[in-house]
Design an enzyme around this catalytic site. Structure first.
Site, mmCIF file in Angstrom:
data_model
loop_
_atom_site.group_PDB
_atom_site.id
_atom_site.type_symbol
_atom_site.label_atom_id
_atom_site.label_comp_id
_atom_site.label_asym_id
_atom_site.label_seq_id
_atom_site.Cartn_x
_atom_site.Cartn_y
_atom_site.Cartn_z
ATOM 1 N N THR A 134 -42.960 37.559 -24.169
ATOM 2 C CA THR A 134 -43.747 38.480 -25.000
ATOM 3 C C THR A 134 -43.016 39.775 -25.323
ATOM 4 O O THR A 134 -42.217 40.262 -24.516
ATOM 5 C CB THR A 134 -45.069 38.828 -24.279
ATOM 6 N N GLU A 136 -44.259 42.527 -25.088
ATOM 7 C CA GLU A 136 -44.678 43.539 -24.107
ATOM 8 C C GLU A 136 -43.552 43.883 -23.128
ATOM 9 O O GLU A 136 -43.542 44.960 -22.557
ATOM 10 C CB GLU A 136 -45.897 43.035 -23.321
ATOM 11 N N TYR A 157 -48.989 42.981 -16.430
ATOM 12 C CA TYR A 157 -48.779 41.798 -17.277
ATOM 13 C C TYR A 157 -47.319 41.707 -17.727
ATOM 14 O O TYR A 157 -46.667 40.676 -17.573
ATOM 15 C CB TYR A 157 -49.706 41.880 -18.499
ATOM 16 N N LYS A 161 -44.425 38.985 -16.795
ATOM 17 C CA LYS A 161 -43.773 38.181 -17.839
ATOM 18 C C LYS A 161 -42.260 38.388 -17.806
ATOM 19 O O LYS A 161 -41.496 37.486 -18.153
ATOM 20 C CB LYS A 161 -44.332 38.547 -19.213
HETATM 21 P P1 NAP Z 1 -55.040 33.062 -24.470
HETATM 22 O O1 NAP Z 1 -55.803 32.721 -25.700
HETATM 23 O O2 NAP Z 1 -55.538 34.124 -23.576
HETATM 24 O O3 NAP Z 1 -54.881 31.711 -23.633
HETATM 25 C C1 NAP Z 1 -54.405 31.707 -22.307
HETATM 26 C C2 NAP Z 1 -54.528 30.311 -21.744
HETATM 27 O O4 NAP Z 1 -54.074 30.321 -20.389
HETATM 28 C C3 NAP Z 1 -55.974 29.785 -21.699
HETATM 29 O O5 NAP Z 1 -55.947 28.411 -21.939
HETATM 30 C C4 NAP Z 1 -56.380 30.047 -20.248
HETATM 31 O O6 NAP Z 1 -57.397 29.215 -19.781
HETATM 32 C C5 NAP Z 1 -55.064 29.712 -19.568
HETATM 33 N N1 NAP Z 1 -54.931 30.243 -18.213
HETATM 34 C C6 NAP Z 1 -55.119 31.506 -17.789
HETATM 35 N N2 NAP Z 1 -54.849 31.613 -16.465
HETATM 36 C C7 NAP Z 1 -54.516 30.363 -16.060
HETATM 37 C C8 NAP Z 1 -54.151 29.801 -14.801
HETATM 38 N N3 NAP Z 1 -54.083 30.537 -13.694
HETATM 39 N N4 NAP Z 1 -53.855 28.479 -14.739
HETATM 40 C C9 NAP Z 1 -53.940 27.696 -15.855
HETATM 41 N N5 NAP Z 1 -54.292 28.167 -17.056
HETATM 42 C C10 NAP Z 1 -54.572 29.485 -17.158
HETATM 43 O O7 NAP Z 1 -53.542 33.446 -24.836
HETATM 44 P P2 NAP Z 1 -52.700 33.106 -26.166
HETATM 45 O O8 NAP Z 1 -52.883 34.228 -27.122
HETATM 46 O O9 NAP Z 1 -52.961 31.709 -26.580
HETATM 47 O O10 NAP Z 1 -51.214 33.245 -25.613
HETATM 48 C C11 NAP Z 1 -50.507 32.116 -25.107
HETATM 49 C C12 NAP Z 1 -49.362 32.602 -24.243
HETATM 50 O O11 NAP Z 1 -48.474 33.395 -25.018
HETATM 51 C C13 NAP Z 1 -49.764 33.465 -23.060
HETATM 52 O O12 NAP Z 1 -48.884 33.191 -22.005
HETATM 53 C C14 NAP Z 1 -49.554 34.890 -23.566
HETATM 54 O O13 NAP Z 1 -49.315 35.750 -22.473
HETATM 55 C C15 NAP Z 1 -48.340 34.696 -24.451
HETATM 56 N N6 NAP Z 1 -48.195 35.601 -25.598
HETATM 57 C C16 NAP Z 1 -49.215 35.736 -26.499
HETATM 58 C C17 NAP Z 1 -49.033 36.539 -27.616
HETATM 59 C C18 NAP Z 1 -50.117 36.708 -28.643
HETATM 60 O O14 NAP Z 1 -50.024 37.649 -29.441
HETATM 61 N N7 NAP Z 1 -51.092 35.820 -28.697
HETATM 62 C C19 NAP Z 1 -47.813 37.201 -27.809
HETATM 63 C C20 NAP Z 1 -46.786 37.025 -26.882
HETATM 64 C C21 NAP Z 1 -47.001 36.199 -25.779
HETATM 65 P P3 NAP Z 1 -58.975 29.576 -19.993
HETATM 66 O O15 NAP Z 1 -59.283 29.169 -21.408
HETATM 67 O O16 NAP Z 1 -59.644 28.757 -18.973
HETATM 68 O O17 NAP Z 1 -59.104 31.054 -19.802
HETATM 69 O O1 G4F Z 2 -55.051 43.380 -28.888
HETATM 70 P P1 G4F Z 2 -54.477 43.965 -27.664
HETATM 71 O O2 G4F Z 2 -55.287 43.869 -26.415
HETATM 72 O O3 G4F Z 2 -53.055 43.291 -27.497
HETATM 73 P P2 G4F Z 2 -51.743 43.724 -26.670
HETATM 74 O O4 G4F Z 2 -52.073 44.614 -25.556
HETATM 75 O O5 G4F Z 2 -50.743 44.203 -27.666
HETATM 76 O O6 G4F Z 2 -51.295 42.323 -26.054
HETATM 77 C C1 G4F Z 2 -51.261 41.138 -26.851
HETATM 78 O O7 G4F Z 2 -49.990 41.018 -27.442
HETATM 79 C C2 G4F Z 2 -48.904 40.839 -26.505
HETATM 80 C C3 G4F Z 2 -47.612 40.725 -27.334
HETATM 81 O O8 G4F Z 2 -47.107 42.003 -27.584
HETATM 82 C C4 G4F Z 2 -49.166 39.596 -25.696
HETATM 83 F F1 G4F Z 2 -48.141 39.390 -24.829
HETATM 84 C C5 G4F Z 2 -50.471 39.727 -24.929
HETATM 85 O O9 G4F Z 2 -50.731 38.511 -24.234
HETATM 86 C C6 G4F Z 2 -51.600 39.969 -25.944
HETATM 87 O O10 G4F Z 2 -51.753 38.811 -26.728
HETATM 88 O O11 G4F Z 2 -54.149 45.512 -27.897
HETATM 89 C C7 G4F Z 2 -53.357 45.932 -28.987
HETATM 90 C C8 G4F Z 2 -53.410 47.442 -29.075
HETATM 91 C C9 G4F Z 2 -53.125 48.151 -27.742
HETATM 92 O O12 G4F Z 2 -52.277 49.221 -27.969
HETATM 93 C C10 G4F Z 2 -54.490 48.668 -27.286
HETATM 94 O O13 G4F Z 2 -54.439 49.851 -26.494
HETATM 95 O O14 G4F Z 2 -54.739 47.837 -29.423
HETATM 96 C C11 G4F Z 2 -55.135 48.925 -28.624
HETATM 97 N N1 G4F Z 2 -56.607 48.938 -28.599
HETATM 98 C C12 G4F Z 2 -57.366 49.939 -29.119
HETATM 99 N N2 G4F Z 2 -58.667 49.670 -28.906
HETATM 100 C C13 G4F Z 2 -57.406 48.022 -28.067
HETATM 101 C C14 G4F Z 2 -58.720 48.477 -28.256
HETATM 102 N N3 G4F Z 2 -57.148 46.851 -27.455
HETATM 103 C C15 G4F Z 2 -58.193 46.092 -27.036
HETATM 104 N N4 G4F Z 2 -57.955 44.890 -26.456
HETATM 105 N N5 G4F Z 2 -59.490 46.505 -27.209
HETATM 106 C C16 G4F Z 2 -59.816 47.700 -27.808
HETATM 107 O O15 G4F Z 2 -60.987 48.056 -27.943
#
Ligand code: NAP
Ligand code: G4F
Length: 350
Positions: A134, A136, A157, A161
Site C-alpha cells: 500500500t 500508506e 497499519y 504492511k
Molecule cells: P477490504 O474491503 O477491507 O477487505 C479486506 C478483506 O480481508 C475482507 O475480505 C476481510 O474479511 C478480510 N480479512 C480481514 N482480516 C482478516 C483475517 N484476519 N483473516 C482473513 N481475512 C481477513 O479491503 P480492500 O480495499 O479490498 O483491500 C484489499 C487489500 O489491499 C488489503 O490488504 C488492503 O490493506 C490493501 N490495499 C487496499 C487499498 C485500497 O485503496 N482499497 C490500497 C492499497 C492496499 P471480512 O469481509 O470478513 O471483514
Molecule cells: O478513506 P480512508 O479511510 O483511506 P486511507 O486511510 O487513505 O486508507 C486506504 O487507502 C490505503 C492506500 O493508501 C489502503 F492501504 C488502506 O487499506 C485504505 O484502503 O481515509 C482517506 C483520508 C484520510 O486522510 C482520512 O483522515 O480521508 C480522511 N478522512 C476525513 N474524514 C476520513 C474521514 N477517513 C475516514 N475513513 N472517515 C472519515 O470520516
C-alpha cells in the site's frame, strides 16, 4: 471443466478480492477463496459466485483466517494453487490505532505465515505470490512517490504492511519464491467499504438526494489522496504475476485531490454546490441553494498521526506492465454516487 490455473485469494469477501475473483473467473481460473466465519453475513460482494460458480465447480470457498497458521497450511496443501493473492487485511488505517496488535498479527504476521506455508510444503517453485502492499508505507514523504521513495509509515497499519513488504522481498531473495508487492494507491468503487471516506461521502450524497437530510460528519478535510478506480487497478495484480521476473510496482493515477475536493465533486453529481465556512473543527459545508448545513467536522475521525498527501508515480508499471489508468476522478465519483442512489432506492423499495 479444464481450468487454466488455480488461484487462492485471501480477503475474497473484500472490495478487491471480490473484483479479482470476477476478473480471474473470466480468465478461466479455478478460484479458492478464504473467508472468515462471521455472525452476520459478510459475503454480499461474492454472493453471485455461489449461485453460478459453486455449481460449475470453478469457485471453492474455505473458512480461514490469516491469524491461523495450521488452517493456512492445510488449505494450501489441499488446493495447491498456482497463484496466491494475499488481499486479506485489517485494512482500516484509523482502526489500526485502536487494534494495533491484531492489525500486526493479520497484516504483518499473516503474510509471513503464508510464505512460510509455501516453504514448509516445498512449493517455492510452484506458487507465485502477490502481496497487497500500500501507498500508506510512504507516509509523509516527498511526492510523487515511486518504487525508489524511502518509507516512513505513520500508523500500525502502515508499519504492519511494511513488515510484509520486506518479508516478501526477503523470501524472494532467500528462497527464490516468485513473490511481488503491488504498492497500490487508494482505489475506490461501488464495492468500497462504507467506512472509507469516499464511500461514506457517496452514500451520504445519495441519501441527501433521496430526501434524507442527515448531516455528514467527517474528519480531516485537507488530507490528499491519489484516488483511482478499483476496476482499473485489480488487473495489475494478475499482470505482475505474469511477468518473467518478480518485481514490485507502484500503481496510481498521479493525480492527488483533497477530501474536500471529493466532497465537492460528489455533491456536484446531484447538482448541489457546497459552500465552506469556518475553520478547523468549526468548518461546515452548506448547501448553497437551500442554505442548509450538510457537513460538519467530528474530531472522532481524526487520526493520532495523519498521512497528509499521497501522489504516486507509476512510470515503472506503465513501462513494464504497459498499464495506465483509464477511469478519471470525475467518472469514478459519478459512478459511485449513481450506484449508491440505485442501491438506496432498492432498499427503500423493499
Ligand atoms: P477490504 O474491503 O477491507 O477487505 C479486506 C478483506 O480481508 C475482507 O475480505 C476481510 O474479511 C478480510 N480479512 C480481514 N482480516 C482478516 C483475517 N484476519 N483473516 C482473513 N481475512 C481477513 O479491503 P480492500 O480495499 O479490498 O483491500 C484489499 C487489500 O489491499 C488489503 O490488504 C488492503 O490493506 C490493501 N490495499 C487496499 C487499498 C485500497 O485503496 N482499497 C490500497 C492499497 C492496499 P471480512 O469481509 O470478513 O471483514
Ligand atoms: O478513506 P480512508 O479511510 O483511506 P486511507 O486511510 O487513505 O486508507 C486506504 O487507502 C490505503 C492506500 O493508501 C489502503 F492501504 C488502506 O487499506 C485504505 O484502503 O481515509 C482517506 C483520508 C484520510 O486522510 C482520512 O483522515 O480521508 C480522511 N478522512 C476525513 N474524514 C476520513 C474521514 N477517513 C475516514 N475513513 N472517515 C472519515 O470520516
Amino acid at each position: 471443466m479444464k481450468f487454466k490455473k488455480t488461484a487462492l485469494i485471501t480477503g475474497i469477501t473484500g472490495q478487491d478480492g471480490s473484483i479479482l475473483a470476477d476478473f480471474l473467473l473470466k480468465k478461466n481460473y479455478k478460484i479458492i477463496g478464504i473467508k472468515r466465519r462471521s455472525s452476520s453475513f459478510n459475503t454480499e460482494r461474492i454472493d453471485h459466485l455461489y449461485t453460478k460458480h459453486v455449481l460449475n465447480k470453478s469457485y471453492f470457498p474455505y473458512y480461514g483466517d490469516l491469524t491461523d497458521t495450521s488452517n493456512l497450511i492445510r488449505i494450501i496443501q489441499q488446493t495447491k494453487p498456482h497463484e496466491i493473492y494475499n488481499l486479506a487485511a485489517q485494512s482500516h488505517v484509523r482502526t489500526s490505532f485502536e487494534t494495533p496488535e491484531y492489525t500486526a498479527n493479520a497484516d504483518a504476521l499473516g503474510t509471513l505465515r503464508l510464505l512460510e506455508a509455501i516453504r514448509i510444503l516445498k512449493l517455492e517453485k510452484k506458487i507465485k505470490f502477490y502481496q497487497a502492499s500500500t501507498s500508506e508505507i510512504f507516509g509523509n514523504t516527498k511526492i510523487p512517490q515511486n518504487e525508489k521513495t524511502p518509507f516512513a509509515p505513520t500508523s500500525p497499519y502502515a508499519i504492519s504492511k511494511l513488515f510484509s513488504y520486506w518479508t516478501v522481498i526477503n523470501y524472494r531473495k532467500a528462497y527464490n519464491i516468485f513473490a511481488v508487492n503491488g504498492i497500490l494507491f487508494n482505489h475506490e468503487g461501488e464495492r468500497r467499504g462504507a467506512t472509507f471516506v469516499t464511500r461514506k461521502i457517496t452514500r451520504a450524497v445519495a441519501n441527501y438526494f433521496l430526501g434524507n437530510k442527515e448531516i455528514l460528519y467527517l474528519g480531516n478535510l485537507n488530507a490528499k489522496r491519489d484516488w483511482g478506480a478499483a476496476d482499473d487497478y485489480i488487473k495489475t495484480m494478475w499482470m505482475m504475476l505474469q511477468q518473467k521476473k518478480p518485481s514490485d510496482y507502484v500503481i496510481s493515477t498521479g493525480v492527488s485531490k483533497s477530501v474536500k475536493d471529493f466532497v465537492n465533486e460528489a455533491y456536484k453529481c446531484i447538482d448541489v454546490k457546497v459552500i465552506w465556512k469556518g475553520k478547523g473543527v468549526k468548518e461546515i459545508g452548506i448547501d448553497k441553494k437551500t442554505k442548509r448545513t450538510i457537513i460538519k467536522i467530528d474530531k472522532y475521525y481524526f487520526r493520532p498521526t495523519e498521512v497528509h498527501e499521497l501522489k504516486g508515480d507509476s512510470s515503472k508499471a506503465k513501462k513494464e506492465l504497459k498499464w495506465k489508468p483509464k477511469i478519471s476522478f470525475k467518472k469514478l465519483v459519478k459512478t459511485m454516487v449513481e450506484s449508491d442512489i440505485d442501491k438506496l432506492k432498492n432498499l427503500n423499495f423493499n
